[in-house]
Design an enzyme around this catalytic site. Structure first.
Site, PDB file in Angstrom:
ATOM      1  N   PHE A   1      48.677  52.773  55.028  1.00 40.69           N
ATOM      2  CA  PHE A   1      49.160  53.736  54.026  1.00 40.69           C
ATOM      3  C   PHE A   1      48.002  54.521  53.392  1.00 40.69           C
ATOM      4  O   PHE A   1      48.182  55.653  52.953  1.00 40.69           O
ATOM      5  CB  PHE A   1      49.908  53.018  52.899  1.00 40.69           C
ATOM      6  CG  PHE A   1      51.394  52.870  53.121  1.00 40.69           C
ATOM      7  CD1 PHE A   1      52.145  53.883  53.695  1.00 40.69           C
ATOM      8  CD2 PHE A   1      52.063  51.718  52.715  1.00 40.69           C
ATOM      9  CE1 PHE A   1      53.523  53.756  53.882  1.00 40.69           C
ATOM     10  CE2 PHE A   1      53.440  51.571  52.902  1.00 40.69           C
ATOM     11  CZ  PHE A   1      54.162  52.595  53.480  1.00 40.69           C
TER      12      PHE A   1
ATOM     13  N   GLU B   1      45.309  55.722  54.767  1.00 42.72           N
ATOM     14  CA  GLU B   1      44.996  56.912  55.581  1.00 42.72           C
ATOM     15  C   GLU B   1      46.106  57.948  55.443  1.00 42.72           C
ATOM     16  O   GLU B   1      45.867  59.148  55.358  1.00 42.72           O
ATOM     17  CB  GLU B   1      44.805  56.519  57.058  1.00 42.72           C
ATOM     18  CG  GLU B   1      43.499  55.798  57.266  1.00 42.72           C
ATOM     19  CD  GLU B   1      42.966  55.873  58.691  1.00 42.72           C
ATOM     20  OE1 GLU B   1      43.367  56.770  59.455  1.00 42.72           O
ATOM     21  OE2 GLU B   1      42.148  55.009  59.031  1.00 42.72           O
ATOM     22  N   GLU B   2      47.357  57.483  55.432  1.00 40.98           N
ATOM     23  CA  GLU B   2      48.496  58.399  55.290  1.00 40.98           C
ATOM     24  C   GLU B   2      48.370  59.193  53.982  1.00 40.98           C
ATOM     25  O   GLU B   2      48.606  60.406  53.942  1.00 40.98           O
ATOM     26  CB  GLU B   2      49.807  57.596  55.315  1.00 40.98           C
ATOM     27  CG  GLU B   2      51.037  58.440  55.031  1.00 40.98           C
ATOM     28  CD  GLU B   2      52.352  57.743  55.367  1.00 40.98           C
ATOM     29  OE1 GLU B   2      52.335  56.665  55.987  1.00 40.98           O
ATOM     30  OE2 GLU B   2      53.402  58.307  55.003  1.00 40.98           O
ATOM     31  N   ARG B   3      47.967  58.505  52.909  1.00 37.76           N
ATOM     32  CA  ARG B   3      47.905  59.175  51.600  1.00 37.76           C
ATOM     33  C   ARG B   3      46.750  60.171  51.532  1.00 37.76           C
ATOM     34  O   ARG B   3      46.897  61.250  50.961  1.00 37.76           O
ATOM     35  CB  ARG B   3      47.837  58.107  50.488  1.00 37.76           C
ATOM     36  CG  ARG B   3      49.178  57.405  50.358  1.00 37.76           C
ATOM     37  CD  ARG B   3      49.182  56.149  49.536  1.00 37.76           C
ATOM     38  NE  ARG B   3      50.502  55.509  49.690  1.00 37.76           N
ATOM     39  CZ  ARG B   3      50.761  54.241  49.448  1.00 37.76           C
ATOM     40  NH1 ARG B   3      49.806  53.440  49.012  1.00 37.76           N
ATOM     41  NH2 ARG B   3      51.977  53.749  49.629  1.00 37.76           N
TER      42      ARG B   3
ATOM     43  N   GLY C   1      47.849  63.097  53.743  1.00 39.52           N
ATOM     44  CA  GLY C   1      48.875  63.907  53.065  1.00 39.52           C
ATOM     45  C   GLY C   1      48.250  64.847  52.046  1.00 39.52           C
ATOM     46  O   GLY C   1      48.637  66.011  51.928  1.00 39.52           O
TER      47      GLY C   1
END
Ligand SMILES: Cc1cc2nc3c(=O)[nH]c(=O)nc-3n(C[C@H](O)[C@H](O)[C@H](O)COP(=O)(O)OP(=O)(O)OC[C@H]3O[C@@H](n4cnc5c(N)ncnc54)[C@H](O)[C@@H]3O)c2cc1C
Length: 324
Positions: free
Chosen positions: A179, A181-183, A186
């Site tokens: 998560f 990396e995702e954040r 994003g």
């Protein structure tokens, strides 16, 4: 194997120049949402089979975490994989899956035992053509319309145990790391779009004459755009600091959560302020600003809602009341 993260963030910032949120998001799922755990913890065989073709763009990946009954509370997912010989038999469902209608494989978070909810989960590479995988719905959304979002059911889906990423029971921890990396991704993906919304609004308000002068000449307009531009630069600085710390091997959970929280809130504030200066035109589907207004709304919800980011930040600040 996997994309170098600084390169990945640079691509995310560049993709923001595609003035459509859905396309960058679909690509981000490939590079930084469904694949980081596989790159870090997966076996060489799994990386060859799933990661290499995904990064090459030959296959489409999706990330299966959320369920209809478990979004913010990831630990409460119900999907279950039971070992039978050399296979897992999977039953359950996933909701809100970006790329889900077209994906070749899913990085699936599933329970693999009935133990404590943070230690009973695993990540599994699930080929989407496996019998028993049913894509039941393409969800009709208010924004991000160029990215497909699916509801998916699993009915006695048989997957080889060798498709397990890393260790069994470590899935929750791996997903929490994934998560981050995702954040960061994003946040990176919206910066250029924020800037182009400000620039489009400058261009529009410069040529739009109201009360015999360009709308932009009103101090309330050009000051507001200057304020928003400053906020975007602050967000960029926070992101770059977070990415640098991450690349140096630090735990950036607090900073990544702050960046994602600020990106969501600034996206809403900025799109609302800009749209206002477009008047009636801003309320039409003919201008980019209304699309941004709809697309940006997702950032305060997806990849963990603002309130989830706040509770993570509070945990790191030591201000979250302990659960008795
Ligand atoms: C377009 C789109 C694409 C998505 N893509 C994916 C994907 O590819 N893969 C995937 O697994 N998931 C995906 N999601 C799911 C997304 O991560 C969840 O929607 C999100 O985590 C919120 O979960 P929920 O919708 O179940 O809301 P809920 O968990 O029901 O929360 C509702 C609201 O409650 C509030 N809230 C939550 N926690 C707290 C708290 N502690 N205190 C106070 N208030 C709180 C928040 O305001 C939140 O918005 C996607 C969602 C959307 C809309």
């Amino acid at each position: 194997m996997g994309l170098d993260f600084s390169y990945s963030i640079a691509i995310a910032e560049e993709l923001g120049n595609i003035n459509c949120g859905g396309i960058p998001m679909a690509i981000g799922v490939q590079s930084d949402m469904a694949t980081p755990a596989l790159a870090r913890f997966g076996s060489d065989e799994l990386k060859r089979q799933f990661l290499a073709p995904t990064i090459a763009g030959d296959v489409v990946a999706c990330l299966g975490v959320s369920e209809a009954g478990a979004g913010s509370d990831v630990a409460s997912i119900k999907t279950m994989a039971v070992r039978k010989g050399d296979d897992y038999i999977i039953n359950g469902s996933k909701m809100w899956i970006t790329n889900g209608c077209q994906a070749d494989w899913m990085c699936l978070l599933t329970n693999t035992s009935t133990g404590p909810s943070h230690k009973n989960k695993s990540l599994i590479c699930l080929p989407m053509k496996t019998p028993g995988v049913h894509i039941t719905k393409k969800i009709d959304k208010m924004g991000m319309k160029s990215s497909d979002t699916a509801q998916i059911f699993f009915e006695d889906v048989r997957v080889p145990c060798k498709n397990l990423i890393g260790e069994e029971g470590m899935g929750f921890i791996y997903q929490m790391l994934q998560f981050q990396e995702e954040r960061m991704w994003g946040t990176a993906s919206v910066l250029a779009r924020m800037e182009s919304m400000i620039q489009e609004t400058i261009d529009y308000t410069q040529q739009r004459k109201i009360f015999n002068q360009p709308l932009l000449n009103n101090q309330v307009v050009h000051y507001r755009l200057a304020e928003l531009s400053t906020e975007v630069e602050l967000l960029r600085s926070l992101l770059h600091r977070t990415v640098a710390l991450y690349i140096d091997g630090n735990d950036v959970t607090k900073f990544a959560s702050m960046a994602k929280l600020k990106a969501g809130r600034l996206g809403r504030e900025l799109s609302d302020s800009c749209l206002q200066f477009w008047g009636g035109m801003g309320f039409t589907n003919e201008v980019l600003v209304s699309r941004f207004y709809r697309d940006f709304r997702l950032l305060s919800i997806g990849a963990g809602a603002d309130e989830v980011m706040l509770s993570i930040i509070c945990k790191y600040m030591g201000t979250l009341p302990s659960k008795k």
